[in-house]
Design an enzyme around this catalytic site. Structure first.
Site, mmCIF file in Angstrom:
data_model
loop_
_atom_site.group_PDB
_atom_site.id
_atom_site.type_symbol
_atom_site.label_atom_id
_atom_site.label_comp_id
_atom_site.label_asym_id
_atom_site.label_seq_id
_atom_site.Cartn_x
_atom_site.Cartn_y
_atom_site.Cartn_z
ATOM 1 N N HIS A 1 0.806 -1.222 0.000
ATOM 2 C CA HIS A 1 0.000 0.000 0.000
ATOM 3 C C HIS A 1 0.839 1.272 0.000
ATOM 4 C CE1 HIS A 1 -3.305 -2.724 1.882
ATOM 5 N NE2 HIS A 1 -3.344 -2.747 0.569
ATOM 6 N N CYS B 1 3.998 21.710 -4.908
ATOM 7 C CA CYS B 1 5.343 21.763 -5.480
ATOM 8 C C CYS B 1 5.606 23.170 -6.008
ATOM 9 C CB CYS B 1 5.436 20.739 -6.606
ATOM 10 S SG CYS B 1 6.992 20.738 -7.532
ATOM 11 N N CYS C 1 5.018 17.283 -11.993
ATOM 12 C CA CYS C 1 6.382 17.157 -12.524
ATOM 13 C C CYS C 1 7.134 15.941 -11.984
ATOM 14 C CB CYS C 1 7.190 18.430 -12.248
ATOM 15 S SG CYS C 1 7.665 18.652 -10.505
#
Length: 240
Positions: free
Chosen positions: A120, A149, A131
């Site tokens: 998992h 990000c 990205c």
């Protein structure tokens, strides 16, 4: 006591042990499980835990998802317990060939295990969905809201949510390890979450030991069943 002695004898005689573990492996380290009386499924939230950690909820309500995830699924300060440590030693000694885990806490690796198949995923791995840049768990833990990000994409934990498929390569390696095992220890799992629970059917040997505090749907298929606390069992096995 007879069951413990039988288990110890099997461990002593086996050379390709595979350990298949669930949430009960980490509860002695302070990581909450899902289905026990004190587990997440019995706590009160605005939504059910199954709903919150589903792919569709993550997409629909990422803010609430990450709030729950940080609060309940990222115990970064916990340490391996006796079960993790004994398994790591067995691997170093060439007795254990693989750990297959349903847990996402990374405690097996922290204890020193090298061949760990995380069905998992892991809270320790996080990637930007846009990205692909990697981020450590601390980045997600310390974000006040949805982790983003520098490129603007959401940083998603590398964990398998409900409605998502397991990683094919991890599954393949887990199946291979189980089919080649001369002993299979299944521990700390209710064996109700699929497809993970179904993997133990690939075992073809005659030394499947099932250790769980409560009964499971697979009790009748095991060669040895111990309804005991996992830590107590591994303390008994510590000198093997």
């Amino acid at each position: 006591m007879r069951e413990l002695e039988t288990l110890k004898q099997w461990v002593r005689e086996s050379k390709r042990i595979v350990f298949f573990g669930g949430a009960g492996v980490s509860t002695e380290s302070g990581v909450p499980d899902f289905r026990s009386v004190d587990g997440l499924y019995h706590q009160k939230f605005e939504y059910s835990p199954e709903t919150i950690i589903s792919h569709s909820f993550y997409q629909r309500n990422p803010g609430y998802f990450f709030h729950f995830y940080r609060e309940k699924m990222m115990p970064l300060d916990v340490e391996p317990n006796i079960t993790h440590r004994v398994l790591a030693r067995w691997e170093r000694e060439g007795k254990l060939s693989a750990v297959i885990t349903q847990n996402i806490d990374g405690l097996h690796q922290k204890a020193g295990s090298k061949r760990v198949y995380e069905l998992h995923g892991s809270v320790l791995r996080n990637y930007c969905v846009r990205c692909g840049k990697f981020y450590p768990a601390e980045f997600v833990k310390n974000c006040p809201d949805v982790p983003k990000c520098g490129c603007g994409g959401i940083v998603k934990p590398d964990v398998v949510l409900y409605e998502e498929s397991l990683d094919g390569e991890t599954l393949e390696k887990a199946v291979e390890a189980i089919t080649q095992a001369d002993m299979l220890i299944v521990a700390g799992s209710s064996l109700t979450v699929y497809p993970a629970a179904g993997l133990i059917r690939y075992y073809r040997g005659r030394r499947m030991a099932l250790i769980n505090r409560d009964e499971t749907p697979y009790d009748g298929e095991a060669d040895l069943v111990l309804h005991r606390q996992l830590g107590d069992v591994f303390r008994y096995l510590e000198d093997e």
